[in-house]
Motif scaffolding. Structure first.
Motif, PDB file in Angstrom:
ATOM      1  N   ASN A   1     -67.324 -17.627  16.457  1.00 31.49           N
ATOM      2  CA  ASN A   1     -66.574 -17.763  15.212  1.00 31.49           C
ATOM      3  C   ASN A   1     -66.463 -16.457  14.442  1.00 31.49           C
ATOM      4  OD1 ASN A   1     -65.317 -18.657  12.878  1.00 31.49           O
ATOM      5  ND2 ASN A   1     -67.135 -19.656  12.050  1.00 31.49           N
ATOM      6  N   GLN A   2     -67.587 -15.909  14.030  1.00 35.48           N
ATOM      7  CA  GLN A   2     -67.538 -14.706  13.201  1.00 35.48           C
ATOM      8  C   GLN A   2     -66.975 -13.516  13.964  1.00 35.48           C
ATOM      9  OE1 GLN A   2     -71.264 -13.670  11.339  1.00 35.48           O
ATOM     10  NE2 GLN A   2     -70.348 -12.075  10.106  1.00 35.48           N
ATOM     11  N   ALA A   3     -67.367 -13.373  15.230  1.00 31.88           N
ATOM     12  CA  ALA A   3     -66.939 -12.215  16.018  1.00 31.88           C
ATOM     13  C   ALA A   3     -65.419 -12.166  16.178  1.00 31.88           C
ATOM     14  CB  ALA A   3     -67.617 -12.238  17.389  1.00 31.88           C
ATOM     15  N   LEU A   4     -64.798 -13.316  16.471  1.00 30.33           N
ATOM     16  CA  LEU A   4     -63.349 -13.329  16.665  1.00 30.33           C
ATOM     17  C   LEU A   4     -62.593 -13.432  15.342  1.00 30.33           C
ATOM     18  CD1 LEU A   4     -62.411 -15.371  19.875  1.00 30.33           C
ATOM     19  CD2 LEU A   4     -62.309 -12.922  19.466  1.00 30.33           C
ATOM     20  N   SER A   5     -63.142 -14.149  14.381  1.00 32.73           N
ATOM     21  CA  SER A   5     -62.470 -14.283  13.080  1.00 32.73           C
ATOM     22  C   SER A   5     -62.400 -12.946  12.355  1.00 32.73           C
ATOM     23  CB  SER A   5     -63.204 -15.309  12.203  1.00 32.73           C
ATOM     24  OG  SER A   5     -63.199 -16.583  12.782  1.00 32.73           O
ATOM     25  N   ASP A   6     -63.528 -12.218  12.322  1.00 31.12           N
ATOM     26  CA  ASP A   6     -63.591 -10.946  11.598  1.00 31.12           C
ATOM     27  C   ASP A   6     -62.930  -9.808  12.365  1.00 31.12           C
ATOM     28  OD1 ASP A   6     -65.028 -12.420   9.827  1.00 31.12           O
ATOM     29  OD2 ASP A   6     -66.952 -11.433  10.187  1.00 31.12           O
ATOM     30  N   GLY A   7     -62.864  -9.932  13.689  1.00 31.78           N
ATOM     31  CA  GLY A   7     -62.289  -8.853  14.484  1.00 31.78           C
ATOM     32  C   GLY A   7     -63.051  -7.560  14.304  1.00 31.78           C
ATOM     33  N   GLN A   8     -62.323  -6.482  14.056  1.00 31.52           N
ATOM     34  CA  GLN A   8     -62.956  -5.169  13.890  1.00 31.52           C
ATOM     35  C   GLN A   8     -63.468  -4.932  12.483  1.00 31.52           C
ATOM     36  OE1 GLN A   8     -59.762  -5.828  14.128  1.00 31.52           O
ATOM     37  NE2 GLN A   8     -58.429  -4.234  13.295  1.00 31.52           N
TER      38      GLN A   8
END
Length: 310
Positions: A225-232
């Motif tokens: 969730n956080q890794a893909l939602s926040d991106g870079q």
């Protein structure tokens, strides 16, 4: 004096001979084979069968390399083969657009899927994104918080029942293989970072799913969730800037129509999130699928005894 010198020469010669003998023994092909064999436990499988069930994330939509065993499934197959030195047979039954009930129905209707699920040593599952998307894109104005909360609560409860039923159906065909269940993520966070409605909906959805997962043995969450939602945009400073930019562009308001237009856009040439596809602002790109692969692999390694060992 001569005797001492001869003794030294003999001693040095013997020492050199021992060093050469040790080196030859170590570098001899037979010795290397023996060492390699000892590194591989005898109770490991020679072939691992993995079944991937789910929606477009399992199908690999958004990955330019989809046709070449792309998505996370193709990459996971390669990673396990290289890291664990085992043959991997991967069956991908992902279908774009499927909700939880549709994933289950396809399994119930397909003898092929059932047969492969029965034979699997591990099962991966992406589900829930389309169930939530269906709720968010109905004809309701998203900034009407009370109405939206009520709708989301009802949809979330209904989804958890569908998810339980789906997992129970999978378990009918395979009671033992570990299931690695991906969380969902917020694909439009970088555009609406100032709005908590969607972020909260995704977080609550995942929280309820994690709770549901605890009632099943050998079911492990793969939290992207956080890794893909926040991106870079990882740092507090970067996210604060995202929120300021979003406030300027949407003035703190969003409608179901504008959300659907963004998510389903097909002619976009740019994407603010480096992990998502510019084609639709929704699915991962190659970098995003590599991230999904790493997260699943890490969880599979943590529970290796459940699928790799006999």
């Amino acid at each position: 004096m001569k005797f001492k010198n001869i003794s030294k020469i003999i001693g040095v010669t013997l020492l050199l001979a021992l060093i050469v003998l040790a080196a030859l023994t170590y570098w001899h092909p037979g010795a290397r084979t023996t060492l390699s064999t000892k590194e591989m436990p005898s109770n490991r499988r020679s072939t691992v069968r993995i079944v991937a069930l789910g929606d477009s994330l399992t199908e690999g939509v958004g990955d330019p390399q989809k046709a070449k065993q792309g998505g996370y499934t193709g990459r996971l197959k390669t990673m396990i083969h290289r890291r664990d030195r085992v043959k991997v047979v991967m069956h991908n039954f992902g279908k774009s657009g499927d909700r939880s009930d549709q994933i289950e129905q396809r399994l119930v209707d397909s003898k092929t899927q059932q047969a492969q699920v029965k034979r699997a040593q591990a099962i991966t599952l992406t589900v829930g994104g389309n169930d939530l998307l269906q709720t968010l894109t109905k004809n309701v104005t998203i900034n009407q918080q009370t109405k939206l909360d009520s709708q989301l609560d009802t949809a979330e409860a209904a989804y958890q029942q569908k998810l339980k039923h789906l997992i129970q159906t999978i378990r009918q065909y395979n009671p033992q293989a570990p299931i690695f269940l991906y969380s969902i993520y917020n694909p439009v966070y970088v555009y609406f970072a100032n709005l908590d409605q969607i972020t909260s909906a995704v977080d609550n959805w995942n929280r309820a799913t994690t709770h549901t997962a605890t009632s099943f043995k050998r079911l492990h969450m793969v939290d992207i969730n956080q890794a893909l939602s926040d991106g870079q945009y990882k740092s507090v400073t970067q996210q604060a800037q995202l929120k300021r930019n979003a406030q300027k562009s949407n003035d703190g308001k969003i409608s179901s129509a504008s959300l659907q237009e963004l998510i389903l856009a097909s002619n976009a040439s740019d994407e603010l999130n480096n992990y998502l596809s510019p084609a639709d602002h929704f699915h991962p790109n190659a970098k995003g699928y590599r991230l999904m692969t790493r997260y699943a692999f890490k969880q599979m390694q943590a529970h290796q005894q459940q699928w790799l060992l006999k």
